[in-house]
Write a protein that holds these residues in place. Structure first.
Motif, mmCIF file in Angstrom:
data_model
loop_
_atom_site.group_PDB
_atom_site.id
_atom_site.type_symbol
_atom_site.label_atom_id
_atom_site.label_comp_id
_atom_site.label_asym_id
_atom_site.label_seq_id
_atom_site.Cartn_x
_atom_site.Cartn_y
_atom_site.Cartn_z
ATOM 1 N N GLU A 1 -3.544 7.982 -8.926
ATOM 2 C CA GLU A 1 -2.692 8.610 -9.937
ATOM 3 C C GLU A 1 -3.547 9.428 -10.906
ATOM 4 O O GLU A 1 -3.189 10.556 -11.269
ATOM 5 N N MET A 2 -4.684 8.884 -11.328
ATOM 6 C CA MET A 2 -5.597 9.617 -12.209
ATOM 7 C C MET A 2 -6.039 10.938 -11.567
ATOM 8 O O MET A 2 -6.231 11.947 -12.251
ATOM 9 N N LEU A 3 -6.191 10.907 -10.240
ATOM 10 C CA LEU A 3 -6.649 12.089 -9.505
ATOM 11 C C LEU A 3 -5.511 13.029 -9.141
ATOM 12 O O LEU A 3 -5.739 14.079 -8.526
ATOM 13 N N GLY A 4 -4.284 12.644 -9.500
ATOM 14 C CA GLY A 4 -3.129 13.491 -9.225
ATOM 15 C C GLY A 4 -2.661 13.482 -7.787
ATOM 16 O O GLY A 4 -1.928 14.371 -7.345
ATOM 17 N N LYS A 5 -3.081 12.448 -7.030
ATOM 18 C CA LYS A 5 -2.710 12.377 -5.615
ATOM 19 C C LYS A 5 -1.336 11.759 -5.387
ATOM 20 O O LYS A 5 -0.563 12.232 -4.553
ATOM 21 N N ILE A 6 -1.052 10.658 -6.077
ATOM 22 C CA ILE A 6 0.218 9.946 -5.909
ATOM 23 C C ILE A 6 0.582 9.269 -7.227
ATOM 24 O O ILE A 6 -0.230 9.224 -8.156
ATOM 25 N N SER A 7 1.784 8.726 -7.276
ATOM 26 C CA SER A 7 2.166 7.861 -8.399
ATOM 27 C C SER A 7 1.434 6.529 -8.271
ATOM 28 O O SER A 7 1.150 6.067 -7.166
ATOM 29 N N GLY A 8 1.148 5.920 -9.407
ATOM 30 C CA GLY A 8 0.502 4.607 -9.389
ATOM 31 C C GLY A 8 1.470 3.461 -9.251
ATOM 32 O O GLY A 8 1.081 2.293 -9.358
ATOM 33 N N ASP A 9 2.732 3.769 -8.969
ATOM 34 C CA ASP A 9 3.752 2.723 -8.881
ATOM 35 C C ASP A 9 3.504 1.786 -7.700
ATOM 36 O O ASP A 9 3.166 2.232 -6.598
ATOM 37 N N VAL A 10 3.681 0.497 -7.952
ATOM 38 C CA VAL A 10 3.621 -0.527 -6.917
ATOM 39 C C VAL A 10 4.925 -1.320 -6.972
ATOM 40 O O VAL A 10 5.682 -1.213 -7.923
ATOM 41 N N ARG A 11 5.165 -2.101 -5.960
ATOM 42 C CA ARG A 11 6.396 -2.885 -5.901
ATOM 43 C C ARG A 11 6.170 -4.309 -6.389
ATOM 44 O O ARG A 11 5.159 -4.928 -6.083
ATOM 45 N N LEU A 12 7.164 -4.798 -7.119
ATOM 46 C CA LEU A 12 7.141 -6.205 -7.516
ATOM 47 C C LEU A 12 7.025 -7.099 -6.298
ATOM 48 O O LEU A 12 7.578 -6.782 -5.242
ATOM 49 N N PRO A 13 6.253 -8.185 -6.392
ATOM 50 C CA PRO A 13 5.732 -8.791 -7.618
ATOM 51 C C PRO A 13 4.436 -8.186 -8.154
ATOM 52 O O PRO A 13 3.884 -8.703 -9.129
ATOM 53 N N LEU A 14 3.916 -7.115 -7.548
ATOM 54 C CA LEU A 14 2.774 -6.424 -8.129
ATOM 55 C C LEU A 14 3.246 -5.566 -9.295
ATOM 56 O O LEU A 14 4.390 -5.093 -9.296
ATOM 57 N N VAL A 15 2.381 -5.373 -10.269
ATOM 58 C CA VAL A 15 2.684 -4.515 -11.413
ATOM 59 C C VAL A 15 1.511 -3.579 -11.645
ATOM 60 O O VAL A 15 0.423 -3.777 -11.094
ATOM 61 N N ARG A 16 1.730 -2.573 -12.461
ATOM 62 C CA ARG A 16 0.700 -1.583 -12.739
ATOM 63 C C ARG A 16 -0.550 -2.207 -13.373
ATOM 64 O O ARG A 16 -0.481 -3.271 -13.988
ATOM 65 N N LEU A 17 -1.645 -1.498 -13.242
ATOM 66 C CA LEU A 17 -2.941 -1.955 -13.755
ATOM 67 C C LEU A 17 -2.886 -2.161 -15.272
ATOM 68 O O LEU A 17 -2.347 -1.333 -16.007
ATOM 69 N N LYS A 18 -3.449 -3.272 -15.717
ATOM 70 C CA LYS A 18 -3.515 -3.561 -17.157
ATOM 71 C C LYS A 18 -4.369 -2.507 -17.865
ATOM 72 O O LYS A 18 -5.338 -1.995 -17.306
ATOM 73 N N ASP A 19 -4.024 -2.231 -19.118
ATOM 74 C CA ASP A 19 -4.728 -1.203 -19.878
ATOM 75 C C ASP A 19 -6.227 -1.486 -19.981
ATOM 76 O O ASP A 19 -7.061 -0.582 -19.832
ATOM 77 N N LYS A 20 -6.586 -2.745 -20.226
ATOM 78 C CA LYS A 20 -8.015 -3.068 -20.373
ATOM 79 C C LYS A 20 -8.773 -2.833 -19.069
ATOM 80 O O LYS A 20 -9.943 -2.404 -19.085
ATOM 81 N N ASN A 21 -8.121 -3.089 -17.941
ATOM 82 C CA ASN A 21 -8.768 -2.844 -16.657
ATOM 83 C C ASN A 21 -8.771 -1.366 -16.302
ATOM 84 O O ASN A 21 -9.683 -0.889 -15.613
ATOM 85 N N LYS A 22 -7.781 -0.638 -16.789
ATOM 86 C CA LYS A 22 -7.775 0.815 -16.586
ATOM 87 C C LYS A 22 -8.957 1.451 -17.301
ATOM 88 O O LYS A 22 -9.556 2.410 -16.791
ATOM 89 N N GLU A 23 -9.313 0.918 -18.454
ATOM 90 C CA GLU A 23 -10.478 1.423 -19.185
ATOM 91 C C GLU A 23 -11.758 1.195 -18.379
ATOM 92 O O GLU A 23 -12.628 2.071 -18.304
ATOM 93 N N ILE A 24 -11.880 0.005 -17.790
ATOM 94 C CA ILE A 24 -13.053 -0.310 -16.954
ATOM 95 C C ILE A 24 -13.102 0.615 -15.746
ATOM 96 O O ILE A 24 -14.150 1.172 -15.408
ATOM 97 N N LEU A 25 -11.954 0.785 -15.105
ATOM 98 C CA LEU A 25 -11.858 1.655 -13.928
ATOM 99 C C LEU A 25 -12.238 3.088 -14.277
ATOM 100 O O LEU A 25 -13.013 3.732 -13.554
ATOM 101 N N THR A 26 -11.715 3.579 -15.390
ATOM 102 C CA THR A 26 -12.001 4.952 -15.812
ATOM 103 C C THR A 26 -13.493 5.155 -16.024
ATOM 104 O O THR A 26 -14.070 6.172 -15.609
ATOM 105 N N LYS A 27 -14.147 4.194 -16.647
ATOM 106 C CA LYS A 27 -15.590 4.291 -16.897
ATOM 107 C C LYS A 27 -16.373 4.355 -15.593
ATOM 108 O O LYS A 27 -17.294 5.173 -15.442
#
Length: 291
Positions: free
Chosen positions: A257-283
């Motif tokens: 999603e950050m790269l503009g390839k697809i939506s970051g949506d996942v299906r329950l019971p999975l949920v989107r990446l937590k904000d704190k982990n998104k910060e780690i991923l971005t770094k």
């Protein structure tokens, strides 16, 4: 038969939760253009547990249609029901997949004898190359090297995706099976170590957005350019680990999603990446100049 980088393809969703067919087709062409050896739809990374039977079949059909024979299609066709696994395997062959990836039956925790009987039944019913998928962390049971060796005697069991996290187990499989079966890494971070003991490639999560780098690392190794392979492994390693900062495929979809390839949506019971982990991923992604 199996070597190189096979991508464990994500399943892109639209905002309404349906499969985004246009994005699937774009991803197929991205992999063809970037040196990926094969595409594996409808595995764990493709959220197969929450795809309906119709969606599962639709994904395989779209990928095969868009590929047009330009790339190997290793279709996810596993189930913890042998009957359902046979149905998916038959469908994959009917629509033109080149081979199938068949996960060890999960949740019901069969014995080694039950595991063998499961794959034997599929092998007898459908004449298509089968890659056994050993993933104890998901299935709750480890397929022992001795069982893999027994399965390798079946005419169309041609490979094993080994995701047990053990290079020792890969060594045992290769020692017992020789060239009867191709071993593919099921753990991106262990691909280079597994190649060093005789594995032929990987079914990769990271290749969803770093297709060329994953493919090149394997090609460098095959060509004896070990230092170049090691350099790419070092670049990829932290990315590989970050792809599992939360349950796969949550981080890889967030990345795409950050790269503009697809939506970051996942299906329950999975949920989107937590904000704190998104910060780690971005770094991490910034450090390797992906974003």
């Amino acid at each position: 038969m199996f070597k190189g980088s096979y991508v464990a393809l994500v399943t892109p969703f639209k905002k309404d939760g349906t499969i985004d067919e246009n994005k699937v087709r774009e991803l197929v062409n991205y992999h063809i253009e970037n040196g990926t050896s094969g595409i594996s739809p409808c595995g764990t990374t493709g959220e197969s547990p929450t795809l309906t039977y119709e969606e599962h079949k639709k994904m395989i059909k779209i990928v095969v249609e868009e590929a047009k024979g330009r790339i190997h299609i290793l279709a996810g066709a596993g189930s913890n029901s042998t009957r359902e696994a046979i149905e998916f395997t038959k469908f994959a062959k009917e629509v033109g997949a080149d081979s199938v990836l068949s996960v060890c039956p999960y949740y019901n925790k069969p014995t080694q004898e039950g595991i063998y009987a499961h794959y034997e039944a599929i092998s007898k019913e459908v004449d298509i190359p089968i890659v056994v998928y050993n993933v104890p962390g998901r299935s709750g049971v480890n397929i022992l090297p001795e069982t893999i060796a027994k399965l390798a005697e079946l005419k169309n069991i041609k490979g094993v995706k080994e995701a047990g996290g053990s290079v020792d187990q890969v060594c045992e499989i290769i020692d017992l099976c020789g060239d009867k079966i191709d071993v593919l890494s099921g753990d991106d971070a262990l691909t280079l170590p597994m190649l060093s003991v005789g594995a032929k490639g990987v079914v990769s999560v990271t290749a969803n957005f770093m297709a060329k780098e994953v493919s090149d690392m394997i090609k460098y190794f095959e060509n004896g350019e070990i230092k170049k392979a090691q350099e790419l492994h070092k670049k990829l390693f932290r990315v590989h680990k970050t792809m599992f900062i939360e349950t796969n495929p949550v981080p890889v979809k967030a990345t795409m999603e950050m790269l503009g390839k697809i939506s970051g949506d996942v299906r329950l019971p999975l949920v989107r990446l937590k904000d704190k982990n998104k910060e780690i991923l971005t770094k991490v992604l910034k450090n390797v100049e992906i974003i």
